[in-house]
Scaffold this active site. Structure first.
Site, PDB file in Angstrom:
ATOM      1  N   LYS A 124     -11.078   4.580   2.499  1.00 51.24           N
ATOM      2  CA  LYS A 124     -10.103   5.069   1.540  1.00 51.24           C
ATOM      3  C   LYS A 124     -11.118   6.961   2.122  1.00 51.24           C
ATOM      4  O   LYS A 124     -10.009   7.905   1.318  1.00 51.24           O
ATOM      5  CB  LYS A 124     -10.399   5.523  -0.035  1.00 51.24           C
ATOM      6  CG  LYS A 124      -9.466   3.486   0.213  1.00 51.24           C
ATOM      7  CD  LYS A 124      -9.944   3.015  -1.266  1.00 51.24           C
ATOM      8  CE  LYS A 124      -8.781   1.926  -1.843  1.00 51.24           C
ATOM      9  NZ  LYS A 124      -8.725   1.355  -2.289  1.00 51.24           N
ATOM     10  N   LYS A 207      -2.644  -2.673   5.986  1.00 49.94           N
ATOM     11  CA  LYS A 207      -2.101  -3.186   4.900  1.00 49.94           C
ATOM     12  C   LYS A 207      -1.110  -2.470   3.962  1.00 49.94           C
ATOM     13  O   LYS A 207      -1.096  -1.347   4.134  1.00 49.94           O
ATOM     14  CB  LYS A 207      -3.302  -2.951   4.529  1.00 49.94           C
ATOM     15  CG  LYS A 207      -3.458  -3.952   2.895  1.00 49.94           C
ATOM     16  CD  LYS A 207      -5.363  -3.927   2.134  1.00 49.94           C
ATOM     17  CE  LYS A 207      -5.109  -2.667   1.629  1.00 49.94           C
ATOM     18  NZ  LYS A 207      -5.541  -2.811   0.764  1.00 49.94           N
ATOM     19  N   LYS A 210      -0.381   0.524  -2.958  1.00 50.13           N
ATOM     20  CA  LYS A 210       0.285   0.864  -3.521  1.00 50.13           C
ATOM     21  C   LYS A 210      -0.246   1.948  -3.190  1.00 50.13           C
ATOM     22  O   LYS A 210       0.590   3.212  -3.953  1.00 50.13           O
ATOM     23  CB  LYS A 210      -0.021  -0.384  -5.122  1.00 50.13           C
ATOM     24  CG  LYS A 210      -1.335   0.575  -5.355  1.00 50.13           C
ATOM     25  CD  LYS A 210      -1.710  -0.312  -6.971  1.00 50.13           C
ATOM     26  CE  LYS A 210      -2.041  -1.375  -6.838  1.00 50.13           C
ATOM     27  NZ  LYS A 210      -3.962  -0.921  -6.845  1.00 50.13           N
TER      28      LYS A 210
HETATM   29  N1  AQP Z   1      -1.646  -6.157   1.287  1.00 49.39           N
HETATM   30  C1  AQP Z   1      -2.258  -6.297   0.914  1.00 49.39           C
HETATM   31  N2  AQP Z   1      -2.081  -8.149   1.388  1.00 49.39           N
HETATM   32  C2  AQP Z   1      -2.557  -9.136   0.516  1.00 49.39           C
HETATM   33  N3  AQP Z   1      -3.522  -8.530  -0.530  1.00 49.39           N
HETATM   34  C3  AQP Z   1      -3.303  -7.400  -1.191  1.00 49.39           C
HETATM   35  N4  AQP Z   1      -3.530  -6.673  -1.768  1.00 49.39           N
HETATM   36  C4  AQP Z   1      -4.165  -5.270  -2.173  1.00 49.39           C
HETATM   37  N5  AQP Z   1      -3.036  -5.309  -1.404  1.00 49.39           N
HETATM   38  C5  AQP Z   1      -3.349  -6.911  -0.973  1.00 49.39           C
HETATM   39  C6  AQP Z   1      -5.280  -7.917  -3.079  1.00 49.39           C
HETATM   40  O1  AQP Z   1      -4.864  -6.904  -4.301  1.00 49.39           O
HETATM   41  C7  AQP Z   1      -5.743  -7.190  -5.060  1.00 49.39           C
HETATM   42  C8  AQP Z   1      -6.316  -5.908  -5.245  1.00 49.39           C
HETATM   43  O2  AQP Z   1      -5.924  -5.301  -5.099  1.00 49.39           O
HETATM   44  P1  AQP Z   1      -6.791  -3.694  -5.278  1.00 49.39           P
HETATM   45  O3  AQP Z   1      -5.488  -2.565  -6.758  1.00 49.39           O
HETATM   46  O4  AQP Z   1      -7.507  -4.120  -6.746  1.00 49.39           O
HETATM   47  O5  AQP Z   1      -6.784  -2.688  -4.556  1.00 49.39           O
HETATM   48  P2  AQP Z   1      -6.464  -2.549  -3.516  1.00 49.39           P
HETATM   49  O6  AQP Z   1      -7.037  -3.576  -2.395  1.00 49.39           O
HETATM   50  O7  AQP Z   1      -7.063  -1.757  -2.749  1.00 49.39           O
HETATM   51  O8  AQP Z   1      -5.461  -2.562  -2.965  1.00 49.39           O
HETATM   52  P3  AQP Z   1      -4.591  -1.608  -2.855  1.00 49.39           P
HETATM   53  O9  AQP Z   1      -2.547  -1.861  -3.432  1.00 49.39           O
HETATM   54  O10 AQP Z   1      -4.384  -0.878  -1.485  1.00 49.39           O
HETATM   55  O11 AQP Z   1      -4.584  -0.616  -4.145  1.00 49.39           O
HETATM   56  P4  AQP Z   1      -4.680   0.988  -3.645  1.00 49.39           P
HETATM   57  O12 AQP Z   1      -4.235   1.269  -2.850  1.00 49.39           O
HETATM   58  O13 AQP Z   1      -4.669   1.169  -5.317  1.00 49.39           O
HETATM   59  O14 AQP Z   1      -6.229   0.907  -2.632  1.00 49.39           O
HETATM   60  C9  AQP Z   1      -6.970  -7.247  -4.933  1.00 49.39           C
HETATM   61  O15 AQP Z   1      -7.447  -9.280  -3.876  1.00 49.39           O
HETATM   62  C10 AQP Z   1      -6.448  -7.182  -2.837  1.00 49.39           C
HETATM   63  O16 AQP Z   1      -7.029  -8.160  -1.906  1.00 49.39           O
END
Ligand code: AQP
Length: 346
Positions: A124, A207, A210
Site C-alpha cells: 500500500k 488482488k 475496492k
Molecule cells: N480480492 C479478495 N479476495 C478474497 N478476499 C478478499 N478480501 C478483500 N479483498 C479480497 C477480504 O475482505 C475482508 C475485508 O478486507 P478490507 O476491506 O478490510 O481490506 P483489504 O483486504 O485491504 O480489501 P481491499 O478491497 O483491498 O480494500 P482496500 O482497497 O481499501 O485496501 C478481508 O477479510 C479480506 O481478506
C-alpha cells in the site's frame, strides 16, 4: 517468538471476529472472501462479531461525508449478505473506544521489526513510504486490538489478511509471556473455500480491490446486471479454452481466477467446474459466469438499495451493535490495564 500453550484457546468461549474497511464500494472479493463466509459462521451458531473498521479506513484520506455513506453502504452489504443484527453483533469500530485504547497498548507490545515485515504495508505504501500516515504503518497493531478486545478465537479472512492474523497471535503471545498470564487467546485465521483470493479482472497477478483505480478490475456489489456481464466479458484471459483437467490451470492465473469465482458462487469445487466446462471456450464460460454472478448478486444489491433508503435505521442498528460490542470489549480492556499496572481508581 514465544509460543502460546497448544491448548490456550480451550480457556476461551469460541468467538468469531472479523471486519471490513468502509473505504469504498465492497467488491466480489470482499463478498466471497469475507461476507459470505461471515454469514456461514453466524448460521453455524457460533458467537459472531462483525465490524466496519472506520478507524482503519482513515489510515488513508477519506472525505468525511463519503466515509459516512460508505460505512452505511457496507453495513447494508453485511445485512443483505445474510448477517442478522439480532444474531451477530454488527457495528462500526469508532463507536467502541476499547479498540483505539487497546490498539495503543498493543503498539507498545508489537515490535518495529514485526511491522517492517508486513507485506500489505509495503504494497500500500509502495515507493511513498515516507509520506503515508503513521496509522497505515501501525494498522496491524490496531487490527490485533480489534480481535483481542473480544478474546476472539477465530478470524475468517481472505488470504491477504493471513499475515495480520499471524501478527495478532505473536502480539498475544508476547503480552502473555511478558506479563506471565494466559490472558489473550491465540486467534486462528479461517481461510476457507475456493475464493480466498479473488484476483483483478484486468490483471491475474493482482488482488481484486475496492481501491484499484480501474473500476473494470472488480465487480462491485452495487453493479447492475449489464455492468456485471460487461466486466466478465471483458475480463482479461489467455486465448486457450478451459482445460480438461484442473492441473491444466497451472500457469494460467486469469483462467484459474474465473473458475474459482464460479466455484465459490455456485458452491462447487473448482474440480467440478472443470468437469462441467472443461474444453469450452470463453464464449461459453464467461456468459455462464456472468449469469451466475447476476443471479447471486442481484438480490444482494436490491436489498442494499432498500436498506440504504433508510440511513437512520442503519445508524440505529450500528448503535445497538456498538452497545453490545462495548459490553464485551470494555471489561477486557480494563483487565488489560490492570495486568499492565495502570491505576484504576475512578
Ligand atoms: N480480492 C479478495 N479476495 C478474497 N478476499 C478478499 N478480501 C478483500 N479483498 C479480497 C477480504 O475482505 C475482508 C475485508 O478486507 P478490507 O476491506 O478490510 O481490506 P483489504 O483486504 O485491504 O480489501 P481491499 O478491497 O483491498 O480494500 P482496500 O482497497 O481499501 O485496501 C478481508 O477479510 C479480506 O481478506
Amino acid at each position: 517468538m514465544t509460543d502460546q500453550p497448544a491448548d490456550i484457546n480451550a480457556k476461551f468461549t469460541p468467538r468469531v471476529f472479523s471486519g471490513i474497511q468502509p473505504s469504498g464500494n465492497l467488491t466480489l472479493g470482499n463478498y466471497l472472501g469475507a461476507l459470505k463466509r461471515f454469514a456461514e459462521k453466524q448460521d453455524q451458531g457460533i458467537e459472531t462479531i462483525y465490524c466496519l473498521v472506520d478507524l482503519h479506513a482513515v489510515t488513508v484520506w477519506q472525505e468525511p461525508e463519503a466515509l459516512k455513506r460508505q460505512t452505511r453502504e457496507a453495513a447494508a452489504a453485511f445485512i443483505a449478505s445474510g448477517i442478522d443484527p439480532d444474531r451477530s453483533i454488527l457495528f462500526n469500530q469508532s463507536q467502541v473506544s476499547a479498540h483505539a485504547e487497546l490498539g495503543w497498548l498493543l503498539n507498545c507490545v508489537a515490535r518495529v521489526g514485526w511491522m517492517n515485515r508486513m507485506t500489505q504495508f509495503k504494497d500500500k505504501a509502495g515507493k511513498n513510504a515516507e509520506k503515508v500516515s503513521l496509522g497505515l504503518y501501525a494498522y496491524p497493531a490496531l487490527m490485533a486490538a480489534d480481535i483481542l478486545t473480544y478474546h476472539a478465537t477465530m478470524v475468517p479472512v481472505g488470504e491477504d489478511q493471513k499475515q495480520h492474523v499471524e501478527l495478532t497471535r505473536d502480539i498475544a503471545a508476547k503480552f502473555n509471556h511478558d506479563y506471565g498470564v494466559e490472558f489473550f487467546p491465540s486467534p486462528a485465521p479461517l481461510i476457507e473455500g475456493a475464493a480466498t483470493r479473488v484476483m483483478s479482472l484486468r490483471d491475474g497477478s493482482k488482488k481484486m480491490s475496492k481501491s484499484d483505480p480501474s473500476d473494470a478490475s472488480r465487480i462491485n456489489l452495487t453493479d447492475d446486471a449489464d455492468t456485471i456481464a460487461k466486466k466478465f466479458r471483458k475480463a482479461v484471459t489467455d486465448p486457450a479454452p478451459l482445460p480438461e483437467a484442473i492441473e491444466g490451470l497451472e500457469g494460467r492465473p486469469e483462467a484459474r481466477n474465473l473458475v474459482n469465482i464460479y466455484a465459490a458462487l455456485a458452491g462447487m469445487t473448482p474440480d467440478a467446474v472443470i468437469g462441467e466446462y472443461g474444453g469450452q471456450g470463453w464464449g461459453v464460460f464467461k456468459p455462464a459466469l456472468a449469469d451466475l454472478a447476476v443471479a447471486k448478486l442481484a438480490p444482494i444489491s436490491t436489498e442494499m438499495g432498500r436498506l440504504m433508503a433508510d440511513p437512520a435505521e442503519i445508524d440505529r442498528i450500528l448503535g445497538k451493535g456498538a452497545a453490545k460490542a462495548d459490553a464485551i470489549a470494555q471489561p477486557i480492556l480494563e483487565q488489560t490495564l490492570d495486568i499492565m499496572g495502570m491505576i484504576r481508581s475512578r
